[in-house]
Design a protein around this motif. Structure first.
Motif, mmCIF file in Angstrom:
data_model
loop_
_atom_site.group_PDB
_atom_site.id
_atom_site.type_symbol
_atom_site.label_atom_id
_atom_site.label_comp_id
_atom_site.label_asym_id
_atom_site.label_seq_id
_atom_site.Cartn_x
_atom_site.Cartn_y
_atom_site.Cartn_z
ATOM 1 N N ASP A 261 0.833 -1.199 0.000
ATOM 2 C CA ASP A 261 0.000 0.000 0.000
ATOM 3 C C ASP A 261 0.877 1.263 0.000
ATOM 4 O O ASP A 261 2.077 1.199 0.271
ATOM 5 C CB ASP A 261 -0.955 0.002 1.195
ATOM 6 C CG ASP A 261 -0.222 0.050 2.518
ATOM 7 O OD1 ASP A 261 0.350 -0.990 2.912
ATOM 8 O OD2 ASP A 261 -0.188 1.124 3.136
ATOM 9 N N LEU A 262 0.274 2.399 -0.289
ATOM 10 C CA LEU A 262 0.993 3.669 -0.402
ATOM 11 C C LEU A 262 1.722 4.023 0.887
ATOM 12 O O LEU A 262 2.899 4.394 0.868
ATOM 13 C CB LEU A 262 0.024 4.793 -0.777
ATOM 14 C CG LEU A 262 0.612 6.202 -0.868
ATOM 15 C CD1 LEU A 262 1.664 6.289 -1.968
ATOM 16 C CD2 LEU A 262 -0.493 7.222 -1.118
ATOM 17 N N ARG A 263 1.064 3.917 1.995
ATOM 18 C CA ARG A 263 1.650 4.294 3.283
ATOM 19 C C ARG A 263 2.901 3.452 3.580
ATOM 20 O O ARG A 263 3.936 3.969 4.005
ATOM 21 C CB ARG A 263 0.596 4.125 4.375
ATOM 22 C CG ARG A 263 0.978 4.656 5.716
ATOM 23 C CD ARG A 263 -0.204 4.527 6.675
ATOM 24 N NE ARG A 263 -1.135 5.621 6.513
ATOM 25 C CZ ARG A 263 -0.998 6.799 7.093
ATOM 26 N NH1 ARG A 263 0.041 7.041 7.858
ATOM 27 N NH2 ARG A 263 -1.905 7.734 6.929
ATOM 28 N N SER A 264 2.823 2.148 3.355
ATOM 29 C CA SER A 264 3.962 1.258 3.598
ATOM 30 C C SER A 264 5.099 1.546 2.621
ATOM 31 O O SER A 264 6.276 1.520 2.994
ATOM 32 C CB SER A 264 3.537 -0.206 3.476
ATOM 33 O OG SER A 264 2.581 -0.517 4.467
ATOM 34 N N GLU B 173 2.146 3.280 10.078
ATOM 35 C CA GLU B 173 1.107 3.937 10.870
ATOM 36 C C GLU B 173 1.568 5.273 11.455
ATOM 37 O O GLU B 173 0.747 6.097 11.863
ATOM 38 C CB GLU B 173 0.587 3.012 11.983
ATOM 39 C CG GLU B 173 1.639 2.561 12.968
ATOM 40 C CD GLU B 173 2.398 1.294 12.580
ATOM 41 O OE1 GLU B 173 3.045 0.732 13.485
ATOM 42 O OE2 GLU B 173 2.361 0.870 11.421
ATOM 43 N N ASP B 174 2.885 5.511 11.463
ATOM 44 C CA ASP B 174 3.421 6.773 11.988
ATOM 45 C C ASP B 174 3.690 7.808 10.894
ATOM 46 O O ASP B 174 4.018 8.955 11.202
ATOM 47 C CB ASP B 174 4.720 6.516 12.759
ATOM 48 C CG ASP B 174 4.488 5.686 14.017
ATOM 49 O OD1 ASP B 174 3.357 5.715 14.552
ATOM 50 O OD2 ASP B 174 5.430 4.999 14.443
ATOM 51 N N LEU B 175 3.571 7.414 9.634
ATOM 52 C CA LEU B 175 3.805 8.348 8.532
ATOM 53 C C LEU B 175 2.673 9.369 8.483
ATOM 54 O O LEU B 175 1.513 9.010 8.380
ATOM 55 C CB LEU B 175 3.882 7.602 7.197
ATOM 56 C CG LEU B 175 4.061 8.486 5.966
ATOM 57 C CD1 LEU B 175 5.433 9.153 5.969
ATOM 58 C CD2 LEU B 175 3.861 7.682 4.697
ATOM 59 N N SER B 176 3.033 10.631 8.547
ATOM 60 C CA SER B 176 2.008 11.679 8.556
ATOM 61 C C SER B 176 1.485 11.973 7.151
ATOM 62 O O SER B 176 2.239 11.986 6.180
ATOM 63 C CB SER B 176 2.578 12.969 9.146
ATOM 64 O OG SER B 176 1.578 13.972 9.119
ATOM 65 N N PHE B 177 0.197 12.214 7.086
ATOM 66 C CA PHE B 177 -0.463 12.671 5.867
ATOM 67 C C PHE B 177 -1.027 14.074 6.083
ATOM 68 O O PHE B 177 -1.812 14.552 5.291
ATOM 69 C CB PHE B 177 -1.581 11.698 5.476
ATOM 70 C CG PHE B 177 -1.128 10.561 4.589
ATOM 71 C CD1 PHE B 177 -1.716 10.362 3.351
ATOM 72 C CD2 PHE B 177 -0.110 9.707 4.970
ATOM 73 C CE1 PHE B 177 -1.310 9.326 2.518
ATOM 74 C CE2 PHE B 177 0.306 8.670 4.154
ATOM 75 C CZ PHE B 177 -0.290 8.482 2.912
#
Length: 187
Positions: free
Chosen positions: A37-40, A84-88
């Protein structure tokens, strides 16, 4: 194989990203596919900081000193960023970038810290491919603010390509723990 025109169209379909592409002095786009996924993918890219990148950063510091540019402190190693810690959230930090715009599972754009010589944006647009995998369009937009921006960026540009491609592969490998994950560099 997709042409450069099709790659740019994948980004331009999001009108809110036009601001980053407009009046760019340099634009680059690279594509990679994987079962992630994008976040990962982004967290894997931003957590990649091998010894040779540390060495390139030291060389960069010499160029910065010669050109009289802003010196940004950079740690010898960067902490890993969990997905899960990557900010959007616009304005938040993500590694050494500042998040400018993001839409979950769709795109993420960040900017390098403020400099007097150039402004650089780094972004990723995700789309599902025909094989139900994720295709990531990773782009860099650079706007020169001073003549030193052009000199600086053209000196580091060959290394920029190596660094971005390596970061992309690391982003795909982020979730290699599951046998489903693989990568295929398209361009």
């Amino acid at each position: 194989m997709r042409t450069a025109f099709h790659k740019i169209k994948a980004i331009q379909k999001y009108k809110e990203l036009d601001i980053y592409l407009k009046n760019a002095d340099y634009f680059d786009i690279k594509t990679i596919e994987g079962d992630i996924d994008l976040r990962s993918f982004i967290s894997g890219m931003l957590s990649y900081y091998p010894w040779w990148m540390v060495s390139l950063y030291r060389i960069r510091e010499i160029i910065v000193a010669i050109l009289g540019l802003v010196h940004h402190e950079k740690p010898e190693t960067l902490p890993s960023i969990k997905p899960e810690d990557l900010s959007f959230e616009p304005g938040d930090n993500a590694s050494f970038f500042i998040v400018r715009d993001a839409k979950e599972d769709t795109y993420w754009v960040a900017e390098t810290p403020e400099d007097k010589h150039l402004t650089a944006f780094f972004g990723v647009v995700a789309e599902r491919s025909d094989q139900n995998r994720s295709r990531f369009q990773v782009f860099t937009c650079v706007k020169y603010l001073h003549w030193t921006g052009s000199v600086y960026f053209n000196l580091i540009r060959p290394f920029h390509h190596i660094v971005v491609r390596s970061m992309m592969k690391a982003g795909i490998k982020q979730c290699r723990a599951t046998p489903r994950n693989s990568f295929n560099t398209v361009t």
